[in-house]
Motif scaffolding. Sequence first.
Motif, short mmCIF file in Angstrom:
data_model
loop_
_atom_site.label_atom_id
_atom_site.label_comp_id
_atom_site.label_asym_id
_atom_site.label_seq_id
_atom_site.Cartn_x
_atom_site.Cartn_y
_atom_site.Cartn_z
N SER A 149 0.85 -1.21 0.02
CA SER A 149 0.02 -0.03 -0.12
C SER A 149 0.61 1.17 0.02
O SER A 149 0.54 2.35 -0.61
N GLU A 150 1.92 1.13 0.78
CA GLU A 150 3.00 2.27 0.86
C GLU A 150 3.50 2.82 -0.53
O GLU A 150 3.58 3.81 -1.10
N LYS A 151 3.95 1.48 -1.29
CA LYS A 151 4.73 1.75 -2.49
C LYS A 151 3.67 1.99 -3.41
O LYS A 151 4.10 2.90 -4.35
N ILE A 152 2.71 1.64 -3.66
CA ILE A 152 1.50 1.79 -4.68
C ILE A 152 1.12 3.53 -4.66
O ILE A 152 1.02 4.24 -5.66
N VAL A 153 0.75 3.69 -3.40
CA VAL A 153 0.50 5.48 -3.36
C VAL A 153 1.60 6.36 -3.66
O VAL A 153 1.51 7.18 -4.25
N PHE A 154 2.79 5.77 -3.26
CA PHE A 154 4.01 6.58 -3.51
C PHE A 154 4.26 6.71 -5.00
O PHE A 154 4.20 7.90 -5.44
N ILE A 155 4.11 5.77 -5.93
CA ILE A 155 4.55 5.64 -7.13
C ILE A 155 3.65 6.31 -8.02
O ILE A 155 3.72 7.27 -8.96
N VAL A 156 2.07 6.26 -7.71
CA VAL A 156 1.20 6.74 -8.31
C VAL A 156 1.32 8.42 -8.23
O VAL A 156 0.94 9.00 -9.17
N LEU A 157 1.54 8.92 -6.90
CA LEU A 157 1.53 10.32 -6.81
C LEU A 157 2.79 10.81 -7.47
O LEU A 157 2.75 11.94 -7.83
N VAL A 158 3.97 10.07 -7.62
CA VAL A 158 5.18 10.42 -8.14
C VAL A 158 4.82 10.64 -9.69
O VAL A 158 5.19 11.63 -10.10
N LEU A 159 4.40 9.57 -10.21
CA LEU A 159 3.97 9.71 -11.51
C LEU A 159 2.89 10.90 -11.91
O LEU A 159 3.12 11.62 -12.97
N PHE A 160 1.90 11.17 -10.88
CA PHE A 160 1.06 12.02 -11.24
C PHE A 160 1.78 13.65 -11.21
O PHE A 160 1.45 14.33 -12.17
#
Length: 469
Positions: A149-160
Amino acid sequence: MKSILKNLSFTLSSNLISIIITSVVTLIVPKYLGVNDYGFFQLYMLYCNYIGFLHFGWADGIFLRYGGAEYDCLNKHQFSAQFFLYTSFTLFIGISICMFSTFLTSESSKAIIFVLTGIAVILLLPRTFIQYILQCTNRIKEYSVLIISEKIVFIVLVLFFLLMGNKSFITIIISDLCGKLISLLYSLYQCRSILFSKPENIFVAFNETYKNISVGIKLMFSNIASMLIIGFIRLSIENQWDVATFGKVSLALSISNLLLIFIRAVALVMFPLLRRTDFSKLSEIYNNLRTGIMIPLLGMLIFYYPLKEMLSIWLPAYADKLHYMALLFPICIFESKMSMLVETYLKTLRLEKKLLIVNLITLILSISMTMYNVYVIHNLDLTVLSIVILLMFRCTIAELYLSKNININVKQDLIIEIFLSFLFIITSWYLGDFRGVLIYLIAYMLYLYIKRFDIVYFIKMMREYTRRK
């Protein structure tokens, strides 16, 4: 056996996702962020590595004392009181860092990093407490989802943020903090039956806190010393060279360490299992596990040259420092073995004091070598090379000590592994092309021939485990 494989599959799956996400971040963020901003982001990540030590062994004590226990058998009221005291202490530490950030540095960008690190303390330390409960009670599925959950939220926001054109280290760090927040909320929900029970008497809670800290403090200092072995070197590089150089060296180190995410995940599964294992079986298990991880780890070094060439094309701004991967790649061999086998066994046997001594000796060597390499001769090449030498030394000394305690002989294997590591470093550094790969490949094939009987026995044992399932 079925539960072991099930937990291992959860862990491997979650950390495979973590490796993929971390790889994407490692390759994409420096591509679009800029060398200086990436350096500041790496500085934040370096500070975050040490957040876990601000509980002074509190959570480590819980991990050691209750490792192998059943979740439903834990004293809910006791752990609720512990979490209340622990979280209150965490808030004090985090707010203090935020308030005094301007006194810690006069540089505005670094002051911002300290503030964001203070926020990370408030989010990360309570989650660490819960993580250790999940790990020591073998609730691997919940722990795995927490990490994902931590990693997915992180990468989604980074790409956004990158797609929106916001290419600042601040937004990348905010993305990381959001990931930590989501994973904290999930962990609170998973352990709600314990954490939100009626707390026990405050005086009893303080006594329990004392027990946890007194047990965990040795492991905490051991972990601090372990991280400072590389951390002191990285901080010295940041101090004596510019932030761009620090970022480039950190990128090479991050790429070399990608596999460790996977290995450390397996170690988390092993600890509670080994605590429940009969002592007489530990030696056989160790030899099998050692064979199972060292064969692929040493073989992985063959892929250095094509990986370096691809990264040089993808990240031309960092190409001048990617050759340091030749020095840093063998880190994964010794750190993987240390994390998955040596440290896990020493903790299982409650020999954390010996682990502390080994880490402290290596830290003293690290400080001495860094002071000479950085501040006397100002040589970046030797400074980077010292990282792998120090980690090689630490792993070797610790494994020799462990081998005496579980009555196994690893001296011949250690000599071969050290030889192969230095052969890889020398051929990759001075040749750096297919010739170096070919020389190392020939040596690796000879290694496989020497270990052929161990490999056959390992395959046989794995087949037996599979049939039992």
